[in-house]
Design a protein around this motif. Structure first.
Motif, PDB file in Angstrom:
ATOM      1  N   ASN A   6       9.865  63.015  -0.319  1.00 53.90           N
ATOM      2  CA  ASN A   6      10.238  61.331   0.366  1.00 53.90           C
ATOM      3  C   ASN A   6      10.180  61.428   2.186  1.00 53.90           C
ATOM      4  OD1 ASN A   6      11.716  63.591   1.133  1.00 53.90           O
ATOM      5  ND2 ASN A   6      14.248  63.111   0.057  1.00 53.90           N
ATOM      6  N   THR A   7      10.371  62.570   2.745  1.00 52.92           N
ATOM      7  CA  THR A   7       9.962  62.448   3.604  1.00 52.92           C
ATOM      8  C   THR A   7       8.567  62.428   4.069  1.00 52.92           C
ATOM      9  OG1 THR A   7      11.244  64.229   3.934  1.00 52.92           O
ATOM     10  CG2 THR A   7       9.457  64.080   6.325  1.00 52.92           C
ATOM     11  N   SER A   8       7.302  62.042   3.469  1.00 54.37           N
ATOM     12  CA  SER A   8       6.424  62.348   3.644  1.00 54.37           C
ATOM     13  C   SER A   8       6.219  60.669   3.122  1.00 54.37           C
ATOM     14  CB  SER A   8       5.149  63.055   2.544  1.00 54.37           C
ATOM     15  OG  SER A   8       3.699  62.090   1.830  1.00 54.37           O
ATOM     16  N   LEU A   9       6.942  59.963   2.203  1.00 46.24           N
ATOM     17  CA  LEU A   9       6.891  58.659   2.104  1.00 46.24           C
ATOM     18  C   LEU A   9       7.333  58.049   3.401  1.00 46.24           C
ATOM     19  CD1 LEU A   9       7.134  56.273  -0.295  1.00 46.24           C
ATOM     20  CD2 LEU A   9       9.060  56.757  -1.169  1.00 46.24           C
ATOM     21  N   LEU A  10       8.114  58.163   3.447  1.00 45.05           N
ATOM     22  CA  LEU A  10       9.083  57.835   5.253  1.00 45.05           C
ATOM     23  C   LEU A  10       7.627  57.467   5.781  1.00 45.05           C
ATOM     24  CD1 LEU A  10      11.514  56.569   6.002  1.00 45.05           C
ATOM     25  CD2 LEU A  10      12.087  58.544   6.782  1.00 45.05           C
ATOM     26  N   ILE A  11       7.375  58.355   6.311  1.00 42.01           N
ATOM     27  CA  ILE A  11       6.429  58.777   7.241  1.00 42.01           C
ATOM     28  C   ILE A  11       4.983  57.838   7.238  1.00 42.01           C
ATOM     29  CG2 ILE A  11       4.903  60.656   8.814  1.00 42.01           C
ATOM     30  CD1 ILE A  11       7.020  62.490   7.890  1.00 42.01           C
ATOM     31  N   SER A  12       4.776  57.527   6.038  1.00 40.90           N
ATOM     32  CA  SER A  12       2.997  56.746   5.840  1.00 40.90           C
ATOM     33  C   SER A  12       3.874  55.574   5.868  1.00 40.90           C
ATOM     34  CB  SER A  12       2.809  57.747   4.246  1.00 40.90           C
ATOM     35  OG  SER A  12       3.586  57.824   3.735  1.00 40.90           O
ATOM     36  N   SER A  13       4.649  55.281   5.738  1.00 40.97           N
ATOM     37  CA  SER A  13       5.029  53.901   4.681  1.00 40.97           C
ATOM     38  C   SER A  13       5.480  53.462   6.575  1.00 40.97           C
ATOM     39  CB  SER A  13       6.511  53.577   4.195  1.00 40.97           C
ATOM     40  OG  SER A  13       6.344  53.859   2.984  1.00 40.97           O
ATOM     41  N   ILE A  14       6.247  54.142   7.293  1.00 34.53           N
ATOM     42  CA  ILE A  14       6.075  53.918   8.961  1.00 34.53           C
ATOM     43  C   ILE A  14       5.136  54.078   9.668  1.00 34.53           C
ATOM     44  CG2 ILE A  14       7.623  54.603  10.905  1.00 34.53           C
ATOM     45  CD1 ILE A  14       9.624  55.128   9.256  1.00 34.53           C
ATOM     46  N   ALA A  16       1.857  53.065   8.174  1.00 35.64           N
ATOM     47  CA  ALA A  16       1.305  52.163   7.650  1.00 35.64           C
ATOM     48  C   ALA A  16       1.306  50.785   8.306  1.00 35.64           C
ATOM     49  CB  ALA A  16       1.345  52.175   6.033  1.00 35.64           C
ATOM     50  N   ILE A  17       3.032  50.519   8.516  1.00 40.29           N
ATOM     51  CA  ILE A  17       3.615  49.878   8.798  1.00 40.29           C
ATOM     52  C   ILE A  17       3.221  49.625  10.452  1.00 40.29           C
ATOM     53  CG2 ILE A  17       6.158  48.305   9.227  1.00 40.29           C
ATOM     54  CD1 ILE A  17       6.748  49.290   7.045  1.00 40.29           C
ATOM     55  N   SER A  18       2.788  50.438  11.098  1.00 39.51           N
ATOM     56  CA  SER A  18       3.255  50.598  12.263  1.00 39.51           C
ATOM     57  C   SER A  18       1.019  50.024  12.077  1.00 39.51           C
ATOM     58  CB  SER A  18       3.252  51.654  12.706  1.00 39.51           C
ATOM     59  OG  SER A  18       4.365  51.989  12.870  1.00 39.51           O
ATOM     60  N   LEU A  19       0.860  50.364  11.699  1.00 45.43           N
ATOM     61  CA  LEU A  19      -0.910  50.015  11.558  1.00 45.43           C
ATOM     62  C   LEU A  19      -1.425  49.035  11.439  1.00 45.43           C
ATOM     63  CD1 LEU A  19      -3.669  51.690  12.028  1.00 45.43           C
ATOM     64  CD2 LEU A  19      -3.961  51.960   9.472  1.00 45.43           C
ATOM     65  N   VAL A  49      -5.510  55.251   3.243  1.00 47.69           N
ATOM     66  CA  VAL A  49      -4.953  56.230   2.815  1.00 47.69           C
ATOM     67  C   VAL A  49      -3.416  56.303   3.248  1.00 47.69           C
ATOM     68  CG1 VAL A  49      -5.368  58.647   3.500  1.00 47.69           C
ATOM     69  CG2 VAL A  49      -7.452  57.628   3.762  1.00 47.69           C
ATOM     70  N   LEU A  50      -2.595  55.930   3.915  1.00 47.83           N
ATOM     71  CA  LEU A  50      -1.958  56.072   4.545  1.00 47.83           C
ATOM     72  C   LEU A  50      -0.684  54.946   2.900  1.00 47.83           C
ATOM     73  CD1 LEU A  50      -1.401  55.045   7.863  1.00 47.83           C
ATOM     74  CD2 LEU A  50      -0.643  57.297   6.774  1.00 47.83           C
ATOM     75  N   SER A  51      -1.641  54.051   2.849  1.00 48.95           N
ATOM     76  CA  SER A  51      -0.769  53.124   1.250  1.00 48.95           C
ATOM     77  C   SER A  51      -0.996  54.117   0.386  1.00 48.95           C
ATOM     78  CB  SER A  51      -0.985  51.796   1.004  1.00 48.95           C
ATOM     79  OG  SER A  51      -2.266  52.343   1.519  1.00 48.95           O
ATOM     80  N   CYS A  77      -4.019  49.080  -3.358  1.00 49.56           N
ATOM     81  CA  CYS A  77      -3.979  50.126  -2.000  1.00 49.56           C
ATOM     82  C   CYS A  77      -4.972  49.436  -1.353  1.00 49.56           C
ATOM     83  CB  CYS A  77      -3.543  51.490  -1.775  1.00 49.56           C
ATOM     84  SG  CYS A  77      -1.650  52.476  -2.677  1.00 49.56           S
ATOM     85  N   LEU A  78      -6.645  49.571  -2.212  1.00 52.06           N
ATOM     86  CA  LEU A  78      -8.047  49.389  -1.500  1.00 52.06           C
ATOM     87  C   LEU A  78      -7.466  48.103  -1.540  1.00 52.06           C
ATOM     88  CD1 LEU A  78     -10.483  49.952  -0.264  1.00 52.06           C
ATOM     89  CD2 LEU A  78     -11.572  49.045  -2.842  1.00 52.06           C
ATOM     90  N   MET A  79      -7.015  46.829  -2.391  1.00 55.52           N
ATOM     91  CA  MET A  79      -7.037  45.570  -1.902  1.00 55.52           C
ATOM     92  C   MET A  79      -6.048  45.006  -0.721  1.00 55.52           C
ATOM     93  SD  MET A  79      -8.997  43.755  -3.367  1.00 55.52           S
ATOM     94  CE  MET A  79     -10.294  44.636  -5.036  1.00 55.52           C
ATOM     95  N   ALA A  80      -5.369  45.941  -0.628  1.00 52.89           N
ATOM     96  CA  ALA A  80      -3.981  45.773   0.491  1.00 52.89           C
ATOM     97  C   ALA A  80      -4.697  45.649   1.525  1.00 52.89           C
ATOM     98  CB  ALA A  80      -2.579  46.167   0.151  1.00 52.89           C
ATOM     99  N   SER A  81      -5.502  46.750   2.504  1.00 49.93           N
ATOM    100  CA  SER A  81      -5.872  47.267   2.960  1.00 49.93           C
ATOM    101  C   SER A  81      -7.521  46.158   3.545  1.00 49.93           C
ATOM    102  CB  SER A  81      -6.924  48.780   2.776  1.00 49.93           C
ATOM    103  OG  SER A  81      -7.428  48.654   2.165  1.00 49.93           O
ATOM    104  N   MET A  82      -7.844  45.604   2.482  1.00 46.74           N
ATOM    105  CA  MET A  82      -8.841  44.373   2.683  1.00 46.74           C
ATOM    106  C   MET A  82      -8.513  43.259   2.743  1.00 46.74           C
ATOM    107  SD  MET A  82     -11.623  45.377  -0.774  1.00 46.74           S
ATOM    108  CE  MET A  82     -12.680  44.614  -0.229  1.00 46.74           C
TER     109      MET A  82
END
Length: 127
Positions: A6-14, A16-19, A49-51, A77-82
């Motif tokens: 759950n911590t990793s989910l929160l960190i990677s989501s934050i 990704a949004i910051s990026l 990678v983050l998503s 995730c690839l389509m979202a990053s593209m």
């Protein structure tokens, strides 16, 4: 050092949004010359990678620890990053695809080395 799911989910989501936000704020700079558009694609692959980490952690959190990220989630995730990279520059989409495939290859290699169970060796007795 590993963190909980759950911590990793929160960190990677934050992250990704910051990026995404920082890519949009620096959109003019990232589209200014050739090297910066390549950097925009690289940042898009970091978003990939983050998503992918966030989606994998979400599945693991809600569907149990036996769940794995399948090809559909990888493509999503690839389509979202593209798409995020296309908001910066159209060349960034291509470099994002290339960098994301390379990142996915190394993620798969690390995952195979960490989570693969070696089969037990069977010894036969000689008579």
């Amino acid at each position: 050092m590993a963190v909980q799911t759950n911590t990793s989910l929160l960190i990677s989501s934050i992250l990704a949004i910051s990026l995404i936000a920082s890519m949009q704020l620096g959109k003019a700079t990232l589209a200014s010359n050739e090297l910066m558009t390549i950097l925009g694609g690289f940042l898009g692959s970091i978003f990939f990678v983050l998503s992918l980490t966030a989606v994998g952690n979400f599945e693991k959190l809600f569907f149990g620890f036996g769940s794995q990220v399948k090809i559909a989630e990888v493509i999503l995730c690839l389509m979202a990053s593209m798409f995020v990279s296309s908001l910066v520059h159209r060349v960034s989409v291509t470099t994002c695809l290339i960098f994301s495939i390379i990142a996915l290859y190394y993620i798969n290699r690390v995952s195979q080395s960490v989570y693969t169970i070696q089969p037990a060796q069977v010894y036969k007795k000689k008579k």
